[in-house]
Design a protein around this motif. Structure first.
Motif, PDB file in Angstrom:
ATOM      1  N   ARG A  62      43.410  53.616  42.211  1.00  0.00           N
ATOM      2  CA  ARG A  62      42.288  53.509  41.249  1.00  0.00           C
ATOM      3  C   ARG A  62      41.832  51.918  41.242  1.00  0.00           C
ATOM      4  NH1 ARG A  62      45.613  56.806  37.763  1.00  0.00           N
ATOM      5  NH2 ARG A  62      46.548  54.877  37.190  1.00  0.00           N
ATOM      6  N   TYR A  63      42.770  50.982  41.552  1.00  0.00           N
ATOM      7  CA  TYR A  63      42.249  49.562  41.672  1.00  0.00           C
ATOM      8  C   TYR A  63      41.578  49.476  42.704  1.00  0.00           C
ATOM      9  CZ  TYR A  63      42.624  44.546  42.884  1.00  0.00           C
ATOM     10  OH  TYR A  63      42.179  43.366  43.158  1.00  0.00           O
ATOM     11  N   TYR A  64      41.889  49.848  44.062  1.00  0.00           N
ATOM     12  CA  TYR A  64      40.940  49.844  45.060  1.00  0.00           C
ATOM     13  C   TYR A  64      39.582  50.416  44.935  1.00  0.00           C
ATOM     14  CZ  TYR A  64      44.711  47.312  47.697  1.00  0.00           C
ATOM     15  OH  TYR A  64      45.696  46.466  47.902  1.00  0.00           O
ATOM     16  N   ALA A  65      39.876  51.449  44.403  1.00  0.00           N
ATOM     17  CA  ALA A  65      38.579  52.498  44.246  1.00  0.00           C
ATOM     18  C   ALA A  65      37.670  51.429  43.413  1.00  0.00           C
ATOM     19  CB  ALA A  65      38.672  53.812  43.633  1.00  0.00           C
ATOM     20  N   SER A  66      38.061  50.886  42.330  1.00  0.00           N
ATOM     21  CA  SER A  66      37.199  50.111  41.570  1.00  0.00           C
ATOM     22  C   SER A  66      36.491  48.916  42.179  1.00  0.00           C
ATOM     23  CB  SER A  66      37.986  49.606  40.388  1.00  0.00           C
ATOM     24  OG  SER A  66      38.949  48.549  40.533  1.00  0.00           O
ATOM     25  N   ARG A  67      37.383  48.427  43.026  1.00  0.00           N
ATOM     26  CA  ARG A  67      37.075  47.228  43.868  1.00  0.00           C
ATOM     27  C   ARG A  67      35.783  47.526  44.819  1.00  0.00           C
ATOM     28  NH1 ARG A  67      41.343  43.451  46.779  1.00  0.00           N
ATOM     29  NH2 ARG A  67      39.353  42.561  47.396  1.00  0.00           N
TER      30      ARG A  67
END
Length: 597
Positions: free
Chosen positions: A517-522
């Motif tokens: 989820r973190y990488y998707a937000s980036r």
């Protein structure tokens, strides 16, 4: 806000004129100060002033003065009031070799303390700075007088200094001021971990570092040795804190370092609680609250203050005095709000600053020529970690903004050690540049009104974090093995961004959903799917009058005019915060004696 000023006569044999302008200004300050807010100790050629700016923080808070025959010694720092007075003695001498040896062998309790000492027999003023700039120390010459203080703005007002265009250019571009400069012309900062001496007629200090980072044995510790050394040091340190009987407030975010502190608190402190700042949906708030519930801790979530709550102007004024305008006062006003939710004098704050050095903080493949054991590639390091938010075309020729990469190359060269492998060089650059002028600036500001410190400032802990090879610290492994060794409950909740809370494969797997989820937000941010939050155009009305004149030596005229236009750089929060700081300099430099803003 508490602080100190030491006044040292560099011409003790010469007659003092009755109308000495600096002494007159000091006299005005003394007469205007409310009772109890200014403490003064004096010898014929040296004086120490300790001051507090309000009734909450007394002038002697975390400032211990020792007066002896022909000698004055001031100890100051975030843990001075927690330190046994026997350790806060006057130096036995001002002999450089003896004082370097004493500093190297000093108790861990003094690693965050500054010692300013005057001896009449040698007519020397000696300053021993703390290991990692938990308290910034500045000096300036004004005629025959040399002044030393923890407040650059106070020195600039006393000595009638103007804003330094080079420092203002650095600050506007990056939010930091590098080298030994302050924001004010003629005012300079003293380097950390050093013993420095001023003498009669001296133009500046002479001395050397008692803790040179480049001399550490990089690559000499195994992962287990580093873990055991950190635990042994901090177990003892937290036990010492517990013996003071204080009730501690420990920052607890979603990251490794505050969780590591929590592990030691659980092992050694009888009286503590935790806190975090943010909104209910912030990752730090979610993770820290979950962990606190599982461990049965009292945990306080401090919501960000609203700009229209009626106290914003007062917070900005407090931020002005705390930071000397050498930090974004809009951002620091939020920090000040969080730090003053608790008893500033009797509830010391424990935070995790500096702990990220255990995780190869600056090490990236693009910075390495030939891998972590090879050489340093400076250009991407500057572009990613020391970048300027102001286009070069806006800067006046000859100043940092107009030639940013070359300027930062020169600043980096002041601390770089090309003979070391790149991973060690990056660690040194982080500690002496990123940490010192960013996290160190925050710490030094906060310590003016609250006891707030990081246990990681302990030199032996820093050495244990630096001296394993880069492989031992890769993938946050040193932090992960620490959490596992400290307390079984620390691994029950993943670390922020889905980082594993322990060294095992299952720890990695537990964090994968959060990490994805973190990488998707980036990716969403880079694709522009998450809209930015610009500063409202009306906010520029909060800039103090005359701000354009402050920037005139730094930026071209047309660049200044465009800053506050719709879509101009002032709409970026970081640039706006720096402009807010710089806009206040002219009026404050022209105001004496100090009075409420």
């Amino acid at each position: 806000m508490r602080g100190f000023i030491v006044l040292f006569d560099t011409e003790p044999q010469a007659a003092r004129p009755a109308d000495d302008p600096l002494l007159q200004r000091l006299r005005q300050w003394t007469e205007a100060s409310p009772a109890g807010q200014l403490l003064h100790a004096q010898l014929p050629a040296c004086s120490v002033y300790r001051y507090g700016s309000d009734a909450v923080v007394p002038a002697d808070f975390n400032q211990h003065l020792v007066v002896g025959p022909g000698a004055l010694t001031l100890w100051t720092g975030p843990r001075v009031d927690l330190t046994p007075p026997a350790l806060l003695a006057a130096p036995a001498s001002h002999q450089p070799a003896e004082q370097l040896k004493a500093a190297r062998e000093a108790s861990r309790l003094l690693d965050s303390a500054v010692c300013v000492s005057y001896r009449a027999d040698t007519h020397t003023l000696q300053v021993r700075t703390d290991a990692l700039a938990s308290t910034a120390v500045y000096w300036v010459r004004s005629g025959r007088w040399l002044l030393v203080s923890n407040a650059s703005l106070m020195l600039a007002r006393l000595a009638r200094c103007a804003v330094d265009p080079v420092a203002a250019s650095e600050f506007l571009a990056s939010g930091s001021i590098y080298g030994n400069r302050a924001l004010y012309a003629g005012v300079q900062s003293l380097p950390p971990a050093s013993v420095l001496v001023f003498g009669a007629g001296s133009a500046g200090p002479a001395g050397e570092a008692y803790w040179p980072l480049h001399a550490l044995p990089f690559g000499s510790l195994s992962l287990q040795q580093a873990r055991d050394q950190i635990i042994a040091e901090l177990d003892e340190d937290f036990a010492t804190l517990d013996a003071t009987g204080r009730h501690f407030i420990a920052d607890l975010t979603g990251g490794y370092d505050s969780r590591t502190n929590l592990g030691f608190a659980l092992r050694k402190l009888k009286r503590f609680e935790t806190t975090v700042s943010g909104t209910p949906q912030d990752e730090d708030v979610v993770l820290s609250s979950q962990l606190a519930r599982q461990l049965g801790l009292k945990h306080t979530v401090i919501a960000p203050p609203a700009d229209d709550d009626g106290h914003w102007a007062a917070r900005l004024d407090a931020a002005t005095l705390a930071t000397d305008l050498e930090y974004d006062i809009v951002e620091y006003a939020r920090i000040y709000h969080a730090q003053t939710r608790f008893d500033q004098l009797r509830q010391p704050s424990i935070h995790g600053s500096i702990g990220d050095i255990a995780r190869n903080y600056l090490l990236r493949p693009e910075f390495c020529n030939g891998g972590p054991e090879g050489g340093l590639i400076v250009e991407p390091l500057i572009a990613q970690r020391f970048r300027s938010l102001i286009p070069a075309a806006m800067g006046r020729p000859g100043l940092p903004i107009a030639q940013w990469e070359q300027h930062m190359r020169e600043r980096i060269a002041l601390h770089d050690r090309p003979e070391l492998p790149v991973y060690a060089r990056l660690d040194i650059l982080y500690l002496r540049m990123r940490m010192q002028f960013w996290q160190g600036r925050i710490a030094s500001s906060t310590n003016r009104y609250r006891a707030s410190f990081s246990p990681f400032v302990n030199r032996r802990v820093v050495e244990a974090m630096l001296c394993p090879g880069w492989r031992e610290r890769d993938h946050q492994m040193l932090s992960r093995v620490l959490l596992k060794a400290l307390h079984p409950g620390l691994g029950r909740v993943v670390v922020s961004r889905g980082a594993p809370a322990g060294p095992g494969v299952m720890d990695v797997l537990a964090g994968l959903p959060t990490r994805m989820r973190y990488y998707a937000s980036r990716v969403a941010v880079r694709l522009g799917r998450v809209p930015a939050s610009p500063v409202a155009a009306s906010a520029t009305q909060l800039l103090w009058p005359g701000w354009e004149q402050t920037l005139a030596p730094v930026l071209l005229d047309e660049a200044i005019a465009g800053l506050t236009q719709p879509g101009g750089l002032a709409s970026q929060p970081q640039v706006f915060g720096r402009l807010m700081s710089l806009s206040r300099t002219r009026r404050l430099l022209d105001t004496w004696p100090p009075r409420p803003l």
